[in-house]
Design a protein around this motif. Structure first.
Motif, PDB file in Angstrom:
ATOM      1  N   VAL A  82       0.870  -1.177   0.000  1.00  0.00           N
ATOM      2  CA  VAL A  82       0.000   0.000   0.000  1.00  0.00           C
ATOM      3  C   VAL A  82       0.906   1.226   0.000  1.00  0.00           C
ATOM      4  CG1 VAL A  82      -1.772   1.264   1.282  1.00  0.00           C
ATOM      5  CG2 VAL A  82      -1.763  -1.247   1.310  1.00  0.00           C
ATOM      6  N   GLY A  83       0.591   2.190  -0.840  1.00  0.00           N
ATOM      7  CA  GLY A  83       1.451   3.366  -0.922  1.00  0.00           C
ATOM      8  C   GLY A  83       0.713   4.646  -1.255  1.00  0.00           C
ATOM      9  N   ILE A  84       1.480   5.707  -1.224  1.00  0.00           N
ATOM     10  CA  ILE A  84       1.028   7.044  -1.610  1.00  0.00           C
ATOM     11  C   ILE A  84       2.065   7.596  -2.571  1.00  0.00           C
ATOM     12  CG2 ILE A  84       0.767   9.426  -0.794  1.00  0.00           C
ATOM     13  CD1 ILE A  84      -0.354   8.357   1.781  1.00  0.00           C
ATOM     14  N   TYR A 129       4.687   3.028   2.321  1.00  0.00           N
ATOM     15  CA  TYR A 129       5.709   3.882   1.738  1.00  0.00           C
ATOM     16  C   TYR A 129       5.065   5.063   1.027  1.00  0.00           C
ATOM     17  CZ  TYR A 129       4.575   1.309  -2.559  1.00  0.00           C
ATOM     18  OH  TYR A 129       3.929   0.739  -3.627  1.00  0.00           O
ATOM     19  N   GLU A 130       5.869   6.109   0.841  1.00  0.00           N
ATOM     20  CA  GLU A 130       5.467   7.280   0.069  1.00  0.00           C
ATOM     21  C   GLU A 130       6.510   7.524  -1.001  1.00  0.00           C
ATOM     22  OE1 GLU A 130       3.675  10.821   1.965  1.00  0.00           O
ATOM     23  OE2 GLU A 130       4.324   9.864   3.835  1.00  0.00           O
ATOM     24  N   TRP A 181       9.617  14.619  -2.455  1.00  0.00           N
ATOM     25  CA  TRP A 181      10.092  15.989  -2.660  1.00  0.00           C
ATOM     26  C   TRP A 181       9.001  16.853  -3.291  1.00  0.00           C
ATOM     27  CZ3 TRP A 181      10.993  18.765  -7.187  1.00  0.00           C
ATOM     28  CH2 TRP A 181      10.902  18.055  -8.382  1.00  0.00           C
ATOM     29  N   ARG A 182       7.951  16.224  -3.822  1.00  0.00           N
ATOM     30  CA  ARG A 182       6.809  16.964  -4.363  1.00  0.00           C
ATOM     31  C   ARG A 182       5.635  17.041  -3.374  1.00  0.00           C
ATOM     32  NH1 ARG A 182       7.116  18.768  -9.329  1.00  0.00           N
ATOM     33  NH2 ARG A 182       8.488  17.785 -10.831  1.00  0.00           N
ATOM     34  N   ARG A 183       5.783  16.462  -2.199  1.00  0.00           N
ATOM     35  CA  ARG A 183       4.718  16.508  -1.191  1.00  0.00           C
ATOM     36  C   ARG A 183       4.496  17.956  -0.759  1.00  0.00           C
ATOM     37  NH1 ARG A 183       6.063  12.494   2.819  1.00  0.00           N
ATOM     38  NH2 ARG A 183       7.730  13.908   3.359  1.00  0.00           N
ATOM     39  N   GLU A 184       3.239  18.352  -0.642  1.00  0.00           N
ATOM     40  CA  GLU A 184       2.905  19.696  -0.180  1.00  0.00           C
ATOM     41  C   GLU A 184       3.457  19.911   1.223  1.00  0.00           C
ATOM     42  OE1 GLU A 184       1.491  22.207  -1.797  1.00  0.00           O
ATOM     43  OE2 GLU A 184       1.208  21.026  -3.623  1.00  0.00           O
ATOM     44  N   HIS A 185       3.940  21.098   1.500  1.00  0.00           N
ATOM     45  CA  HIS A 185       4.595  21.382   2.781  1.00  0.00           C
ATOM     46  C   HIS A 185       3.657  21.200   3.968  1.00  0.00           C
ATOM     47  CE1 HIS A 185       2.647  25.287   3.454  1.00  0.00           C
ATOM     48  NE2 HIS A 185       2.658  25.372   2.136  1.00  0.00           N
ATOM     49  N   PRO A 227       4.590  13.423   6.685  1.00  0.00           N
ATOM     50  CA  PRO A 227       4.847  12.032   6.304  1.00  0.00           C
ATOM     51  C   PRO A 227       3.961  11.075   7.101  1.00  0.00           C
ATOM     52  CG  PRO A 227       6.911  13.198   6.708  1.00  0.00           C
ATOM     53  CD  PRO A 227       5.802  14.100   7.168  1.00  0.00           C
ATOM     54  N   VAL A 228       3.604   9.976   6.489  1.00  0.00           N
ATOM     55  CA  VAL A 228       2.823   8.944   7.180  1.00  0.00           C
ATOM     56  C   VAL A 228       3.744   8.260   8.184  1.00  0.00           C
ATOM     57  CG1 VAL A 228       1.565   6.775   6.906  1.00  0.00           C
ATOM     58  CG2 VAL A 228       1.302   8.590   5.200  1.00  0.00           C
ATOM     59  N   ASP A 229       3.332   8.223   9.442  1.00  0.00           N
ATOM     60  CA  ASP A 229       4.136   7.591  10.486  1.00  0.00           C
ATOM     61  C   ASP A 229       4.460   6.150  10.113  1.00  0.00           C
ATOM     62  OD1 ASP A 229       4.154   9.837  12.102  1.00  0.00           O
ATOM     63  OD2 ASP A 229       2.459   9.174  13.325  1.00  0.00           O
ATOM     64  N   GLY A 230       5.729   5.803  10.185  1.00  0.00           N
ATOM     65  CA  GLY A 230       6.179   4.440   9.934  1.00  0.00           C
ATOM     66  C   GLY A 230       6.333   4.066   8.477  1.00  0.00           C
ATOM     67  N   ALA A 231       5.919   4.944   7.558  1.00  0.00           N
ATOM     68  CA  ALA A 231       6.035   4.632   6.124  1.00  0.00           C
ATOM     69  C   ALA A 231       7.428   4.994   5.617  1.00  0.00           C
ATOM     70  CB  ALA A 231       4.980   5.393   5.329  1.00  0.00           C
ATOM     71  N   ARG A 232       7.991   4.132   4.772  1.00  0.00           N
ATOM     72  CA  ARG A 232       9.283   4.444   4.151  1.00  0.00           C
ATOM     73  C   ARG A 232       9.097   5.631   3.221  1.00  0.00           C
ATOM     74  NH1 ARG A 232      12.079  -0.401   1.451  1.00  0.00           N
ATOM     75  NH2 ARG A 232      13.748   1.114   1.422  1.00  0.00           N
ATOM     76  N   GLN A 233      10.080   6.493   3.169  1.00  0.00           N
ATOM     77  CA  GLN A 233      10.012   7.723   2.383  1.00  0.00           C
ATOM     78  C   GLN A 233      11.022   7.653   1.236  1.00  0.00           C
ATOM     79  OE1 GLN A 233       7.726  10.298   3.454  1.00  0.00           O
ATOM     80  NE2 GLN A 233       7.081   8.510   4.618  1.00  0.00           N
ATOM     81  N   PHE A 234      10.528   7.903   0.020  1.00  0.00           N
ATOM     82  CA  PHE A 234      11.385   7.888  -1.160  1.00  0.00           C
ATOM     83  C   PHE A 234      11.270   9.236  -1.874  1.00  0.00           C
ATOM     84  CE2 PHE A 234      10.253   3.468  -0.442  1.00  0.00           C
ATOM     85  CZ  PHE A 234      11.482   2.828  -0.529  1.00  0.00           C
TER      86      PHE A 234
END
Length: 124
Positions: free
Chosen positions: A23-25, A98-99, A103-107, A111-118
């Motif tokens: 599951v991702g964003i 994961y997300e 770098w394009r995420r709105e300020h 971040p989703v707690d516990g989700a890996r960030q790419f």
């Protein structure tokens, strides 16, 4: 478990069985433009766990209802990526693992707690 989903007008219906493999964003420009929102949330099942009925159209790998325009899923030979918002029973019990394209995420989005960030796709 079998989950059902559809487009807004009901012309295209689908079902997925079992639990998603991930599951991702995604915050990339393409996902933002496709959804008209600041990100898209999706869950991925093996292609064999997916069934659909009704005529849908596909552009650039993404399938949608040609009548109402609802974006529904992206089908590959081995996977079915479902837009979580098209599932009938909300809220789901899914939490993004994961997300992508952070770098394009709105300020104002956190971040989703516990989700890996790419910063981009994981393989880049």
């Amino acid at each position: 478990m079998i989950r059902h989903g559809s487009c807004s007008c009901g012309q295209v219906r689908y079902q997925v069985s079992g639990e998603p493999s991930r599951v991702g964003i995604c915050h990339c420009t393409s996902c933002r433009q496709e959804t008209g929102s600041t990100f898209t949330a999706f869950a991925v099942w093996p292609r064999s766990a997916f069934q659909s009925s009704g005529d849908f159209a596909t552009w650039s790998g993404r399938s949608f209802c040609p009548k109402c325009g609802s974006r529904l899923f992206a089908l590959r030979d081995d996977e079915a990526e479902i837009k979580i918002g098209t599932l009938e029973n909300a809220p789901t019990n899914f939490t993004p693992q994961y997300e992508l394209w952070t770098w394009r995420r709105e300020h104002w989005l956190r971040p989703v707690d516990g989700a890996r960030q790419f910063q981009r796709d994981p393989d880049e």
